[in-house]
Each structure stands twice: as C-alpha cells, then as structure tokens.
Design a protein around this motif. Structure first.
Motif, mmCIF file in Angstrom:
data_model
loop_
_atom_site.group_PDB
_atom_site.id
_atom_site.type_symbol
_atom_site.label_atom_id
_atom_site.label_comp_id
_atom_site.label_asym_id
_atom_site.label_seq_id
_atom_site.Cartn_x
_atom_site.Cartn_y
_atom_site.Cartn_z
ATOM 1 N N PHE A 170 28.605 34.878 -101.032
ATOM 2 C CA PHE A 170 28.539 34.205 -102.323
ATOM 3 C C PHE A 170 27.347 33.258 -102.429
ATOM 4 O O PHE A 170 27.253 32.484 -103.366
ATOM 5 C CB PHE A 170 29.848 33.465 -102.589
ATOM 6 C CG PHE A 170 31.039 34.366 -102.443
ATOM 7 C CD1 PHE A 170 31.228 35.440 -103.299
ATOM 8 C CD2 PHE A 170 31.940 34.173 -101.419
ATOM 9 C CE1 PHE A 170 32.309 36.298 -103.162
ATOM 10 C CE2 PHE A 170 33.020 35.022 -101.265
ATOM 11 C CZ PHE A 170 33.204 36.093 -102.132
ATOM 12 N N GLU A 171 26.455 33.328 -101.472
ATOM 13 C CA GLU A 171 25.237 32.515 -101.519
ATOM 14 C C GLU A 171 24.060 33.414 -101.874
ATOM 15 O O GLU A 171 23.951 34.535 -101.378
ATOM 16 C CB GLU A 171 24.987 31.855 -100.159
ATOM 17 C CG GLU A 171 23.846 30.885 -100.188
ATOM 18 C CD GLU A 171 23.726 30.094 -98.898
ATOM 19 O OE1 GLU A 171 22.626 29.565 -98.659
ATOM 20 O OE2 GLU A 171 24.695 30.007 -98.136
ATOM 21 N N ALA A 172 23.186 32.925 -102.719
ATOM 22 C CA ALA A 172 22.035 33.724 -103.144
ATOM 23 C C ALA A 172 21.030 33.886 -102.017
ATOM 24 O O ALA A 172 20.886 33.020 -101.159
ATOM 25 C CB ALA A 172 21.353 33.063 -104.345
ATOM 26 N N GLY A 173 20.338 35.021 -102.058
ATOM 27 C CA GLY A 173 19.166 35.225 -101.219
ATOM 28 C C GLY A 173 17.944 34.890 -102.061
ATOM 29 O O GLY A 173 18.016 34.872 -103.294
ATOM 30 N N PHE A 174 16.832 34.632 -101.405
ATOM 31 C CA PHE A 174 15.639 34.223 -102.136
ATOM 32 C C PHE A 174 14.427 35.020 -101.705
ATOM 33 O O PHE A 174 14.156 35.158 -100.521
ATOM 34 C CB PHE A 174 15.347 32.735 -101.921
ATOM 35 C CG PHE A 174 16.474 31.850 -102.339
ATOM 36 C CD1 PHE A 174 16.722 31.623 -103.679
ATOM 37 C CD2 PHE A 174 17.298 31.262 -101.401
ATOM 38 C CE1 PHE A 174 17.773 30.813 -104.079
ATOM 39 C CE2 PHE A 174 18.344 30.451 -101.789
ATOM 40 C CZ PHE A 174 18.586 30.219 -103.133
ATOM 41 N N VAL A 175 13.698 35.513 -102.681
ATOM 42 C CA VAL A 175 12.388 36.101 -102.462
ATOM 43 C C VAL A 175 11.396 35.015 -102.855
ATOM 44 O O VAL A 175 11.638 34.234 -103.767
ATOM 45 C CB VAL A 175 12.181 37.376 -103.312
ATOM 46 C CG1 VAL A 175 10.781 37.934 -103.137
ATOM 47 C CG2 VAL A 175 13.233 38.424 -102.947
ATOM 48 N N SER A 176 10.277 34.968 -102.160
ATOM 49 C CA SER A 176 9.270 33.933 -102.379
ATOM 50 C C SER A 176 7.952 34.568 -102.788
ATOM 51 O O SER A 176 7.689 35.733 -102.471
ATOM 52 C CB SER A 176 9.101 33.153 -101.069
ATOM 53 O OG SER A 176 7.866 32.530 -100.988
ATOM 54 N N THR A 177 7.105 33.796 -103.442
ATOM 55 C CA THR A 177 5.774 34.294 -103.779
ATOM 56 C C THR A 177 4.945 34.522 -102.522
ATOM 57 O O THR A 177 3.942 35.222 -102.574
ATOM 58 C CB THR A 177 5.025 33.325 -104.718
ATOM 59 O OG1 THR A 177 4.954 32.044 -104.100
ATOM 60 C CG2 THR A 177 5.705 33.231 -106.069
ATOM 61 N N ALA A 178 5.362 33.965 -101.399
ATOM 62 C CA ALA A 178 4.660 34.186 -100.135
ATOM 63 C C ALA A 178 5.004 35.536 -99.513
ATOM 64 O O ALA A 178 4.283 36.031 -98.651
ATOM 65 C CB ALA A 178 4.970 33.064 -99.143
ATOM 66 N N HIS A 179 6.112 36.150 -99.946
ATOM 67 C CA HIS A 179 6.472 37.470 -99.427
ATOM 68 C C HIS A 179 5.476 38.518 -99.923
ATOM 69 O O HIS A 179 4.852 38.363 -100.969
ATOM 70 C CB HIS A 179 7.890 37.857 -99.869
ATOM 71 C CG HIS A 179 8.962 37.145 -99.114
ATOM 72 N ND1 HIS A 179 9.818 36.255 -99.710
ATOM 73 C CD2 HIS A 179 9.303 37.182 -97.811
ATOM 74 C CE1 HIS A 179 10.652 35.787 -98.804
ATOM 75 N NE2 HIS A 179 10.356 36.324 -97.643
ATOM 76 N N THR A 180 5.383 39.580 -99.166
ATOM 77 C CA THR A 180 4.478 40.679 -99.505
ATOM 78 C C THR A 180 5.290 41.964 -99.673
ATOM 79 O O THR A 180 6.470 42.014 -99.297
ATOM 80 C CB THR A 180 3.441 40.900 -98.386
ATOM 81 O OG1 THR A 180 4.144 41.356 -97.202
ATOM 82 C CG2 THR A 180 2.661 39.629 -98.075
ATOM 83 N N THR A 181 4.636 42.998 -100.178
ATOM 84 C CA THR A 181 5.315 44.297 -100.266
ATOM 85 C C THR A 181 5.644 44.803 -98.866
ATOM 86 O O THR A 181 6.645 45.500 -98.679
ATOM 87 C CB THR A 181 4.460 45.323 -101.031
ATOM 88 O OG1 THR A 181 3.180 45.419 -100.407
ATOM 89 C CG2 THR A 181 4.294 44.920 -102.492
#
Length: 193
Positions: free
Chosen positions: A163-174
């Motif tokens: 029930f906790e969100a995961g986060f994608v960041s602008t630092a992540h890449t394809t």
C-alpha cells in the motif's frame, strides 16, 4: 479546511492540487522540494499565512530552517522541475515501467494491476480494476510479499508494503527501467505455481 500534503511535485509542476483542480487552504511540501535533503515548505491563503509570526501570533520555526545546503539543493530541484521536459520524461519512464509490468504479468498469467500518476506507481495483485481504497485493501498481500522478496533477490528494492507508492525519478534512465523489468520478469516467473 482543506490541506494538500506531500507528493505534490511528484505528479507535476504545481503539485497534486493542480492535477486535481482543488485549491487547498494550506499546502505542505516535504522531501522532494529539497531534492531529498531535509527541507520543507508550506504556504496558503493570505488570511491563514497572516496568522504566522512575525505579523501574526503563531510562531513557526524548525531545526533545519534556512539550512544553506538544503536550500541550495531545493532551489536547484525547483529549477529542474520547472522545465516541462522533466515531467514529460518522468511520465514516459513511469508509463514504460507500469506498462512493462502489466505486460509481464499477462505473460506469466499473474493477476496484477498497476496504477500510476506522475512519478508514483502502485502494484496490486488482483484481477479486478481498482477504483477505491476498499478494493485495494482486498488485494493479495501475501503474493505482494513474495514478489517483494523475489525483486530484492534480483537486485530491486521496492517499498515492502503493498500500500506504499513506488517512485520513478528524473534521474532514472530507460536502462534502469529495462533492468527493473528484467527483475520483474524473473520474479513473476518465481511466483508461478
């Protein structure tokens, strides 16, 4: 009184209040405004803010108030997020991740739903589309725990609660997304009966 809490810049410039078209009386912003460093901010309607010192009677202070390193990181974070391409990139990465997870769940015949908004996403083990909190609470939490541990064995740390969100960041890449999806593929294969 309506408050808008945290996660604000995770969904877009202007925060969740812009996305939901709700004008809160008071907005609080946490970690993301400082690029992960201890920094927070709040703001609101003029009549509420006028109650705070030095013009009002409500005193507000904090241990880290005015920390120059956190403030510099916060200013740079806001500068980066002010560029509309930052959110376009973030939304594309999040869609790539959640679409990929859904496709892999179908491949492995695992009942799963993903949901996302901005850089936040959730993974729910259920065959029913989610429209409410009550439906989310009916998901298979045991299966999520098995998935969590399988992902960890494959080098990806997710939040341990379903029930906790995961986060994608602008630092992540394809490349990061591809690596994560490879771990999802292997992890879902382990969940097969």
């Amino acid at each position: 009184m309506f408050w808008c809490f945290g996660r604000c810049f995770r969904v877009g410039w202007g925060g969740v209040q812009t996305f939901t078209k709700i004008t809160p009386d008071l907005t609080t912003l946490g970690k993301i405004i400082g690029g992960g460093l201890p920094l927070a901010a709040f703001g609101g309607k003029e009549e509420i803010m006028a109650l705070l010192a030095p013009t009002g009677e409500v005193y507000q202070a904090g241990t880290m108030s005015g920390n120059p390193v956190a403030a510099a990181c916060g200013a740079k974070t806001l500068e980066i997020l002010a560029n509309p391409q930052s959110y376009q990139h973030l939304n594309e990465l999040t869609a790539m991740l959640t679409t990929g997870i859904s496709e892999l769940a179908t491949k492995h015949a695992i009942p799963m739903q993903t949901q996302a908004q901005g850089g936040m996403f959730g993974i729910f083990f259920t065959d029913k589309p989610l429209q409410s909190y009550e439906q989310a609470m009916q998901c298979d939490t045991t299966q999520f725990k098995r998935f969590f541990w399988a992902m960890l064995r494959h080098g990806i740390y997710l939040a341990p609660s379903p029930f906790e969100a995961g986060f994608v960041s602008t630092a992540h890449t394809t490349g990061d997304i591809a690596m994560t999806l490879a771990a999802v593929d292997a992890s879902l294969a382990e969940l097969q009966p």
